[in-house]
Design an enzyme around this catalytic site. Sequence first.
Site, PDB file in Angstrom:
ATOM      1  N   LYS A   1       8.510  46.504  39.384  1.00  0.00           N
ATOM      2  CA  LYS A   1       9.854  46.630  38.806  1.00  0.00           C
ATOM      3  C   LYS A   1      10.491  47.881  39.365  1.00  0.00           C
ATOM      4  CE  LYS A   1      12.445  44.641  35.526  1.00  0.00           C
ATOM      5  NZ  LYS A   1      12.384  43.266  35.002  1.00  0.00           N
TER       6      LYS A   1
HETATM    7  P1  NAD Z   1      22.752  41.235  32.425  1.00  0.00           P
HETATM    8  O1  NAD Z   1      23.130  42.499  33.051  1.00  0.00           O
HETATM    9  O2  NAD Z   1      23.189  39.962  33.049  1.00  0.00           O
HETATM   10  O3  NAD Z   1      23.232  41.207  30.891  1.00  0.00           O
HETATM   11  C1  NAD Z   1      22.914  42.213  29.981  1.00  0.00           C
HETATM   12  C2  NAD Z   1      23.745  41.976  28.726  1.00  0.00           C
HETATM   13  O4  NAD Z   1      23.358  42.937  27.739  1.00  0.00           O
HETATM   14  C3  NAD Z   1      25.252  42.157  28.929  1.00  0.00           C
HETATM   15  O5  NAD Z   1      25.939  41.210  28.139  1.00  0.00           O
HETATM   16  C4  NAD Z   1      25.491  43.560  28.394  1.00  0.00           C
HETATM   17  O6  NAD Z   1      26.820  43.771  27.981  1.00  0.00           O
HETATM   18  C5  NAD Z   1      24.524  43.551  27.239  1.00  0.00           C
HETATM   19  N1  NAD Z   1      24.223  44.895  26.756  1.00  0.00           N
HETATM   20  C6  NAD Z   1      23.983  46.013  27.475  1.00  0.00           C
HETATM   21  N2  NAD Z   1      23.803  47.060  26.645  1.00  0.00           N
HETATM   22  C7  NAD Z   1      23.911  46.578  25.385  1.00  0.00           C
HETATM   23  C8  NAD Z   1      23.817  47.151  24.107  1.00  0.00           C
HETATM   24  N3  NAD Z   1      23.558  48.446  23.952  1.00  0.00           N
HETATM   25  N4  NAD Z   1      23.989  46.340  23.026  1.00  0.00           N
HETATM   26  C9  NAD Z   1      24.241  45.017  23.189  1.00  0.00           C
HETATM   27  N5  NAD Z   1      24.349  44.420  24.376  1.00  0.00           N
HETATM   28  C10 NAD Z   1      24.170  45.189  25.452  1.00  0.00           C
HETATM   29  O7  NAD Z   1      21.135  41.278  32.290  1.00  0.00           O
HETATM   30  P2  NAD Z   1      20.148  40.056  32.131  1.00  0.00           P
HETATM   31  O8  NAD Z   1      19.643  39.699  33.471  1.00  0.00           O
HETATM   32  O9  NAD Z   1      20.763  39.018  31.253  1.00  0.00           O
HETATM   33  O10 NAD Z   1      18.925  40.757  31.385  1.00  0.00           O
HETATM   34  C11 NAD Z   1      18.887  40.870  29.949  1.00  0.00           C
HETATM   35  C12 NAD Z   1      17.456  41.146  29.512  1.00  0.00           C
HETATM   36  O11 NAD Z   1      16.604  40.079  29.947  1.00  0.00           O
HETATM   37  C13 NAD Z   1      16.828  42.416  30.074  1.00  0.00           C
HETATM   38  O12 NAD Z   1      15.950  42.949  29.116  1.00  0.00           O
HETATM   39  C14 NAD Z   1      16.055  41.914  31.270  1.00  0.00           C
HETATM   40  O13 NAD Z   1      15.001  42.777  31.633  1.00  0.00           O
HETATM   41  C15 NAD Z   1      15.543  40.604  30.715  1.00  0.00           C
HETATM   42  N6  NAD Z   1      15.154  39.609  31.717  1.00  0.00           N
HETATM   43  C16 NAD Z   1      16.044  39.162  32.655  1.00  0.00           C
HETATM   44  C17 NAD Z   1      15.645  38.179  33.553  1.00  0.00           C
HETATM   45  C18 NAD Z   1      16.596  37.574  34.531  1.00  0.00           C
HETATM   46  O14 NAD Z   1      16.201  36.587  35.170  1.00  0.00           O
HETATM   47  N7  NAD Z   1      17.809  38.062  34.683  1.00  0.00           N
HETATM   48  C19 NAD Z   1      14.337  37.692  33.513  1.00  0.00           C
HETATM   49  C20 NAD Z   1      13.463  38.171  32.559  1.00  0.00           C
HETATM   50  C21 NAD Z   1      13.884  39.126  31.647  1.00  0.00           C
END
Ligand code: NAD
Length: 410
Positions: free
Chosen positions: A102
């Site tokens: 990561k």
């Molecule tokens: P992203 O950047 O697309 O979206 C993140 C979202 O969280 C946005 O809507 C943002 O406004 C919101 N956010 C940020 N800070 C916040 C806060 N303090 N309170 C409420 N909302 C808040 O990211 P993503 O890819 O959707 O990732 C989200 C989570 O899922 C992370 O923990 C990431 O590690 C995990 N994840 C993502 C993937 C993937 O394929 N993208 C895979 C596994 C896990």
Amino acid sequence: MSGFEEVNYYFRRAARVMDLSANVEKMLITPYREVKVDVSVTLDSGELGTFIGYRVQHDKSRGPMKGGLRYHPTVDMDEALGLASLMTWKTAVVNLPYGGAKGGIAVDPATLSPRELERLTRRFVEQIHDIIGPHTDIPAPDVNTNAQVMAWIMDEYSKLHGFSPAVVTGKPVDLFGSKGREEATGRGAVFALEEYLKDAGGGEVRGKTFAIQGFGNVGSWAARILHERGGKVLAVSDSQGGVQSPEGLDIPKLVEHVKRTRSVTGFPGSDPISNAELLVLDVDVLVPAALGGVITEANAREVRARVVLEAANAPTTPRADEILTERGVTVLPDIWVNAGGVTVSYFEWAQNIQQFTWEEDKINAELHRHMREAYATLARVVREHRVSFRTAAFIVAIGRVGRATVLRGV
Ligand code: NAD
């Protein structure tokens, strides 16, 4: 506890059930490599922007290391260590031929222009290109990185190493990305919930109520798929705030609203809700899908959902995890629930290496199979050892990584 300590706390809890020796425990916890690099770039103003990039490679016993890149001000070595180790256990839970990694850059990308973001990404690749690669370490999207960022990574790496689409996943479909990758994490989380509900006699998604924190890639796709399946999403939020409706939000319309305004806030026909209120809303299933550490000792007693579906990485602190478990709340853990993203990343990588493409129905069917098979294994371990789903997931993962490590020889 730091992020890495939290993961290791869960690791040790499972290791105790498995009677793992202290030496093996130490070997499995210790990261393979930690890299911190300067990613200074010239900003559009002509000034120098100084940023720090990180890449942690945690374990490579089961294959090339795999894990996302996050662009966020909170990114640091400890966060990367915790998330990289989670990737090792996650890829093992769904039995992918990968290890864990990561990284990211400590930056708020909202303050950068698209050109600055591109320069920053290319500079980062210049700094880490000799430790990543299609058979070494394969980055992917995470918070604030997307298919465009992955396209720049592929291009920059290919300049240095020759044409290499398999160096990164989550690319645009027009540039060797995979159909179904964008929605894979959200879709996988819904598959995970459905497996659990079916097995626990909890019925189906239809008619159940949901609160989703985060409306980015993972949260918005989970919301869309839950809505399609008849689930009622009562509240969603993003970094600007949240919206709620007691009848359930019209998710397709909300997606359009977010495309126009870049936030869920102000969605017509909804009422505002804070992120703190959303986490304790009276719903069947709470879906944290933003950042880590949001369900803590301070709010775990107030959580009213009966199931927490961990779509985000590390959303629940260890103390909160204990409180929820004591209260009879089922926590479906991140290292299984959100593994859909890395699973379809694996399909993308396999397609790139074979120079062959799969249709979306095959992708979704294979994703479903991986999530289903992982659930069957977890449910067996839960019953056998009378442990939580999280401990079961760590037991399965530690067993797989441990066996690979020992078989390869130290
Ligand atoms: P992203 O950047 O697309 O979206 C993140 C979202 O969280 C946005 O809507 C943002 O406004 C919101 N956010 C940020 N800070 C916040 C806060 N303090 N309170 C409420 N909302 C808040 O990211 P993503 O890819 O959707 O990732 C989200 C989570 O899922 C992370 O923990 C990431 O590690 C995990 N994840 C993502 C993937 C993937 O394929 N993208 C895979 C596994 C896990």
